[in-house]
Design an enzyme around this catalytic site. Structure first.
Site, short mmCIF file in Angstrom:
data_model
loop_
_atom_site.label_atom_id
_atom_site.label_comp_id
_atom_site.label_asym_id
_atom_site.label_seq_id
_atom_site.Cartn_x
_atom_site.Cartn_y
_atom_site.Cartn_z
N LYS A 1 -19.75 -17.77 7.03
CA LYS A 1 -19.67 -16.85 8.17
C LYS A 1 -18.86 -15.61 7.83
CE LYS A 1 -16.42 -16.85 11.19
NZ LYS A 1 -15.46 -16.87 12.31
N ASN A 2 -17.73 -15.81 7.17
CA ASN A 2 -16.83 -14.69 6.89
C ASN A 2 -17.34 -13.79 5.77
OD1 ASN A 2 -15.06 -15.40 8.92
ND2 ASN A 2 -13.77 -16.63 7.58
N CYS B 1 -10.47 -15.21 18.43
CA CYS B 1 -9.58 -16.32 18.72
C CYS B 1 -8.16 -15.84 19.00
CB CYS B 1 -9.55 -17.29 17.52
SG CYS B 1 -10.99 -18.35 17.41
N ARG C 1 -3.13 -9.53 15.82
CA ARG C 1 -4.03 -9.13 14.75
C ARG C 1 -4.37 -7.65 14.94
NH1 ARG C 1 -8.71 -13.60 15.22
NH2 ARG C 1 -8.97 -13.39 12.99
N ASP D 1 -6.96 -20.83 7.49
CA ASP D 1 -8.12 -21.39 8.19
C ASP D 1 -8.30 -22.88 7.93
OD1 ASP D 1 -8.75 -19.07 9.46
OD2 ASP D 1 -10.54 -18.60 8.29
N ARG E 1 -18.52 -20.92 17.01
CA ARG E 1 -18.37 -19.63 16.35
C ARG E 1 -18.43 -19.76 14.83
NH1 ARG E 1 -13.41 -17.62 16.83
NH2 ARG E 1 -14.25 -15.77 15.80
#
Length: 426
Positions: free
Chosen positions: A22-23, A116, A121, A305, A397
């Protein structure tokens, strides 16, 4: 909101193919806006975040199709660089569109992104990087507009090795005039994948994976076909789930070199791990051992993560473990939920002290963010009795139908939707 119901106590067993990252996929989708034509991206998982990104691209005029893990983007009809506020607030990764749209159109309008709630951030590093490339930035409440007739290469130093800022600056600098040198850059594998994708379209970038990246600007890019790397966090999640349930799992389509720090920690707990090319075999027959200290830090150190997932394994370990979180100050929200299941964890500022218990017990818990949700699923798989995980949209997600993925390994996990009377069974 959907919920997952898990009957725990059954070891995971079998073979699973790991989804695309995903990233890596999200910035690659954004980077596709730098070129005019049809771009094909393979190994793209079906995720809520991917859907949001594609919806944003469609809103901007791009044609986007996502079938069988392949995304086809036709950017010839792209006509807008104003990202809708409602869509942007659904996902922080929408910030990746700032650099590509600015480079292509000469201006871009964004809003403070969502995502999230795991701590502060800021996007100041993104903005200062674009400003160094010659962009004029106008901020009005939550609305931010950037202008630049033509970006120009520059020497940029990041105060922190931010992944998002590194990628945004890379994408903007690709079409800038001259040479850009980015120092103290983030080193994550997803940044290397972005470099490879951009170079496949004709960019001239070297250094991704190190702390200094050099981008020589080009006049234009050409469309390409590209395959996204495997998801190292999904890989790690399955590895920890196998260990926590004392199972035996074989993972295909992995990149073990991206998981060095996690593999090291798992082996310290006594988990058996064998690596053969892109295949990882995980086995655990005994109670895990405590690990005295784990510290989350930017890649290649232990990833933030994976912090919540590994905490579940340590909650079942023999002895006391210490986990220190250095990336996000709000990333211990899962501790209260694990405590409902019998975990013995005490948080003091940025450190968690985990006294292992012999077993966890099923309970109704709430996913507070993406990775916390994955951790609670692992806890439910390892626990005695039934666990209900609510707020599953957070998990969606980043995990492509997590109930089906784990169901293929023998997990007793079912998704229930409030709008349907029948469960969605993997």
């Amino acid at each position: 909101m959907d919920k997952l119901v898990i009957e725990g106590g059954k070891p995971l067993s079998g073979t699973i193919v790991i989804q695309g990252a995903k990233n890596a996929a999200l910035p690659i989708l954004a980077a596709s806006m730098l070129v005019e034509g049809v771009v094909t991206i393979e190994h793209v998982p079906k995720l809520l975040d991917i859907d949001v990104m594609l919806n944003i691209l469609r809103e901007l005029g791009c044609r986007a199709e996502h079938e069988d893990q392949t995304v086809q983007l036709d950017t010839t009809s792209l006509h807008s660089s104003h990202i809708p506020e409602a869509l942007m607030r659904q996902m922080r990764s929408s910030i990746f569109l700032m650099g590509p749209l600015l480079a292509r159109f000469g201006e871009v309008t964004i809003y403070q992104p969502g995502g999230c709630a795991i701590g502060e951030r800021k996007i100041d590093l993104h903005l200062s990087g674009l400003e160094a490339l010659g962009a004029q930035i106008v901020e009005e409440d939550s609305r931010i507009t950037c202008y630049a007739k033509r970006l120009k290469g520059a020497e940029i130093h990041l105060d922190l090795p931010s992944v998002g800022a590194t990628e945004n600056i890379m994408m903007a600098a690709v079409l800038a005039e001259g040479l850009t040198t980015l120092s103290n850059a983030a080193r994550e594998p997803e940044i290397q994948d972005l470099q490879n994708f951009l170079n496949s379209m004709g960019a001239k970038i070297i250094g991704a994976g190190t702390d200094t990246i050099t981008i020589e600007g080009v006049e234009k890019l050409t469309p390409c076909r590209y395959q996204v790397i495997p998801d190292r966090i999904v890989t790690g999640t399955i590895m920890v789930a196998a260990a926590a349930t004392r199972g035996q799992v074989t993972l295909l389509n992995t990149c073990p070199s991206h998981l060095t720090s996690l593999i090291h920690v798992l082996r310290r707990t006594g988990v058996q791990i064998a690596v053969d090319g892109d295949i990882i075999k995980v086995g655990a027959a005994a109670r895990p051992k405590a690990v005295d200290r784990i510290v989350t830090s930017p890649y290649p150190a232990f990833p933030t993560d994976m912090q919540s997932q590994i905490m579940v394994l340590l909650a079942l370990a023999d002895g006391v473990s210490v986990m220190k979180e250095t990336i996000f100050e709000g990333r211990f929200k899962h501790v209260d939920e694990l405590s409902r299941m019998g975990a013995d964890i005490r948080v003091d500022l940025s450190s968690a002290y985990i006294r292992g218990v012999s077993r966890l017990y099923g309970a109704t818990v709430e996913a507070t963010d993406l990775r916390a949700g994955a951790a609670l699923v692992i806890a439910g798989l390892a626990a005695q009795g039934k666990t209900v995980v609510e707020q599953v949209h957070h998990i969606d997600r980043g995990y492509d139908q997590i109930e089906s993925m784990l169901g293929r390994l023998g997990a007793r996990i079912t998704r229930y939707s409030p709008v349907e009377s029948n469960p969605i069974v993997p």
